[in-house]
Design a protein around this motif. Structure first.
Motif, PDB file in Angstrom:
ATOM      1  N   PRO A  67       6.196 129.922-150.495  1.00 43.11           N
ATOM      2  CA  PRO A  67       6.284 129.849-151.965  1.00 43.11           C
ATOM      3  C   PRO A  67       6.903 128.546-152.459  1.00 43.11           C
ATOM      4  O   PRO A  67       6.462 127.988-153.460  1.00 43.11           O
ATOM      5  N   PHE A  68       7.928 128.050-151.749  1.00 43.65           N
ATOM      6  CA  PHE A  68       8.587 126.808-152.165  1.00 43.65           C
ATOM      7  C   PHE A  68       7.651 125.611-151.984  1.00 43.65           C
ATOM      8  O   PHE A  68       7.631 124.697-152.805  1.00 43.65           O
ATOM      9  N   ARG A  69       6.859 125.638-150.896  1.00 40.44           N
ATOM     10  CA  ARG A  69       5.895 124.561-150.660  1.00 40.44           C
ATOM     11  C   ARG A  69       4.802 124.561-151.729  1.00 40.44           C
ATOM     12  O   ARG A  69       4.352 123.500-152.176  1.00 40.44           O
ATOM     13  N   VAL A  70       4.369 125.751-152.120  1.00 39.16           N
ATOM     14  CA  VAL A  70       3.343 125.859-153.154  1.00 39.16           C
ATOM     15  C   VAL A  70       3.859 125.292-154.479  1.00 39.16           C
ATOM     16  O   VAL A  70       3.168 124.504-155.141  1.00 39.16           O
ATOM     17  N   VAL A  71       5.079 125.688-154.855  1.00 38.97           N
ATOM     18  CA  VAL A  71       5.666 125.202-156.110  1.00 38.97           C
ATOM     19  C   VAL A  71       5.773 123.677-156.099  1.00 38.97           C
ATOM     20  O   VAL A  71       5.436 123.005-157.083  1.00 38.97           O
ATOM     21  N   LYS A  72       6.221 123.121-154.971  1.00 35.10           N
ATOM     22  CA  LYS A  72       6.357 121.668-154.871  1.00 35.10           C
ATOM     23  C   LYS A  72       5.002 120.980-155.003  1.00 35.10           C
ATOM     24  O   LYS A  72       4.859 119.997-155.750  1.00 35.10           O
ATOM     25  N   ALA A  73       3.983 121.493-154.289  1.00 33.41           N
ATOM     26  CA  ALA A  73       2.649 120.878-154.334  1.00 33.41           C
ATOM     27  C   ALA A  73       2.038 120.996-155.724  1.00 33.41           C
ATOM     28  O   ALA A  73       1.379 120.065-156.205  1.00 33.41           O
ATOM     29  N   VAL A  74       2.261 122.119-156.381  1.00 32.71           N
ATOM     30  CA  VAL A  74       1.730 122.308-157.737  1.00 32.71           C
ATOM     31  C   VAL A  74       2.386 121.324-158.706  1.00 32.71           C
ATOM     32  O   VAL A  74       1.709 120.699-159.534  1.00 32.71           O
ATOM     33  N   ASN A  75       3.688 121.159-158.595  1.00 31.64           N
ATOM     34  CA  ASN A  75       4.385 120.217-159.475  1.00 31.64           C
ATOM     35  C   ASN A  75       3.925 118.777-159.223  1.00 31.64           C
ATOM     36  O   ASN A  75       3.783 117.981-160.165  1.00 31.64           O
TER      37      ASN A  75
ATOM     38  N   LYS B  26       0.547 134.269-139.231  1.00 33.27           N
ATOM     39  CA  LYS B  26       1.452 135.296-138.708  1.00 33.27           C
ATOM     40  C   LYS B  26       2.822 135.161-139.373  1.00 33.27           C
ATOM     41  O   LYS B  26       3.185 134.084-139.854  1.00 33.27           O
ATOM     42  N   PRO B  27       3.600 136.265-139.384  1.00 34.53           N
ATOM     43  CA  PRO B  27       4.954 136.197-139.937  1.00 34.53           C
ATOM     44  C   PRO B  27       5.781 135.134-139.211  1.00 34.53           C
ATOM     45  O   PRO B  27       5.805 135.073-137.984  1.00 34.53           O
ATOM     46  N   SER B  28       6.448 134.275-139.992  1.00 34.19           N
ATOM     47  CA  SER B  28       7.231 133.194-139.403  1.00 34.19           C
ATOM     48  C   SER B  28       8.126 132.594-140.476  1.00 34.19           C
ATOM     49  O   SER B  28       8.045 132.943-141.659  1.00 34.19           O
ATOM     50  N   ILE B  29       8.967 131.640-140.057  1.00 32.62           N
ATOM     51  CA  ILE B  29       9.803 130.921-141.016  1.00 32.62           C
ATOM     52  C   ILE B  29       8.929 130.120-141.979  1.00 32.62           C
ATOM     53  O   ILE B  29       9.217 130.013-143.165  1.00 32.62           O
ATOM     54  N   ALA B  30       7.836 129.581-141.427  1.00 32.62           N
ATOM     55  CA  ALA B  30       6.918 128.813-142.262  1.00 32.62           C
ATOM     56  C   ALA B  30       6.340 129.666-143.382  1.00 32.62           C
ATOM     57  O   ALA B  30       6.128 129.190-144.501  1.00 32.62           O
TER      58      ALA B  30
END
Length: 358
Positions: A78-86, A69-73
């Motif tokens: 996108p930032f979490r994805v970039v961090k995990a990918v790096n 659902k729409p939320s702050i999370a």
């Protein structure tokens, strides 16, 4: 074992349904191809326990759950994805990975993206009858898709579900004897094995509580894995209840009938062991558990009970009828064996090794 120079990252963290097929393929890669295999996981998944116990190194990244659902999370996603990918790209460089194999779950999407960015070939295995978002993404990014069954919604060859080599065969008499001794069971009695996962077992547990006296009273015995997160049931002579079973090969060896949910791994393991089953598909999600079981049900190796229809009376009557009917259970055993389920680990390992060598 001295490895061949082939370095493989397997990504299948979170639940046992993602981890176990990853470890089955990892074993095959080591035994058949002398590979060095590293597992990718998160600090929150079961891989923290399961992977080191099987002797593989484990590298951890931050989990990236997708909010529904729409939320702050969701804004932070996108930032979490970039961090995990790096984080994953750094791991790929560290282990000098030649190829990545993903099995779905939280860690797979970052693994597929990182492999794409690092120009490393990758393989995606979908164990369920309906493919998840991460695996669909992997194929769209150019990974080679492999499916457990047809029509999963993900392109790729059908190879089945990889399971541990210790479970991909008919149980031996030695294991059966060891299982009876481990749980204090009577080798002269037919045994019902009941399991369903930590949370998914709840309705099965409730139905068992209503009918276990009838099953035991009919001359049978029960080994019940009720789940670590669930309330411990009251036991009685002929009814052994444990929170979790680590030695599933011994549990399958003593079982004359299985009652469980219909996760892809469970169906593959039970079928490969040639055990008649009563599946109660988890009613949540997109109905994939019922679809997981249908090939075996259609072949005559198992039966289904809808979760909404699961009562103590229904379960007790079905279990007692099957345990009393030697001819029907023999037919179900032959039907299960004829499906060929549970022998995919070697084939997937061969595909991965060939891709890496290319």
């Amino acid at each position: 074992m001295t490895h061949s120079g082939l370095s493989v990252l397997v990504a299948g963290g979170g639940t046992a349904g993602h981890i176990e097929p990853a470890l089955a393929v990892a074993d095959a890669l080591v035994v058949n191809h002398g590979a060095k295999v590293t597992a990718l996981g998160t600090p929150k998944g079961l891989e923290r326990e399961l992977v080191p116990a099987r002797g593989f190194p484990l590298e951890l990244i931050d989990p990236v759950p997708v909010p529904r659902k729409p939320s702050i999370a969701l804004l932070k996603l996108p930032f979490r994805v970039v961090k995990a990918v790096n984080q994953t790209r750094a791991i790929l460089d560290k282990i000098e990975a030649d190829v990545v194999v993903g099995f779905g779950g939280y860690v797979s999407a970052p693994a597929y993206i990182a492999a794409k960015l690092n120009k490393i070939p990758f393989v995606i295995h979908e164990a369920n009858a309906r493919a998840g978002m991460a695996n669909k993404l992997g194929v769209r990014l150019g990974g080679i898709g492999l499916n457990a069954v047809e029509n999963s919604g993900m392109k790729g060859q059908v190879v089945g579900v990889p399971i541990s080599s210790s479970l991909a065969e008919q149980p031996s008499w030695e294991k059966r004897t060891a299982g009876f001794a481990k749980w204090g069971l009577d080798s002269a009695k037919k045994t019902l094995l009941v399991t369903g996962g930590s949370q998914g077992a709840r309705s099965i547990n409730n139905a068992m509580a209503e009918c276990v006296e009838d099953i035991v009273g009919a001359g049978f015995q029960v080994l019940h894995a009720y789940g670590k997160k669930n309330k411990e049931p009251k036991t009685m002579p002929g009814y052994v209840a444990v929170p979790y079973i680590e030695t599933m090969d011994l549990a399958y060896a003593v079982a004359d009938l299985v009652v469980s949910r219909a996760g892809a791994m469970t169906v593959a393991e039970v079928t490969a062991s040639g055990i008649p089953a009563l599946y109660v598909p988890l009613p949540h999600g997109n109905g994939e558990q019922a679809l997981n079981a249908m090939p075996v049900v259609d072949a005559g190796g198992a039966q289904l009970i809808d979760d909404a229809e699961l009562t103590g009376d229904r379960l007790g009557e079905s279990v007692i009828a099957l345990l009393r009917d030697e001819d029907l259970r023999s037919h179900m055993v032959r039907a299960a064996q004829a499906t060929g389920f549970g022998h995919a680990a070697n084939e997937i390992a061969d595909i991965v090794a060939k891709l890496a060598h290319k």
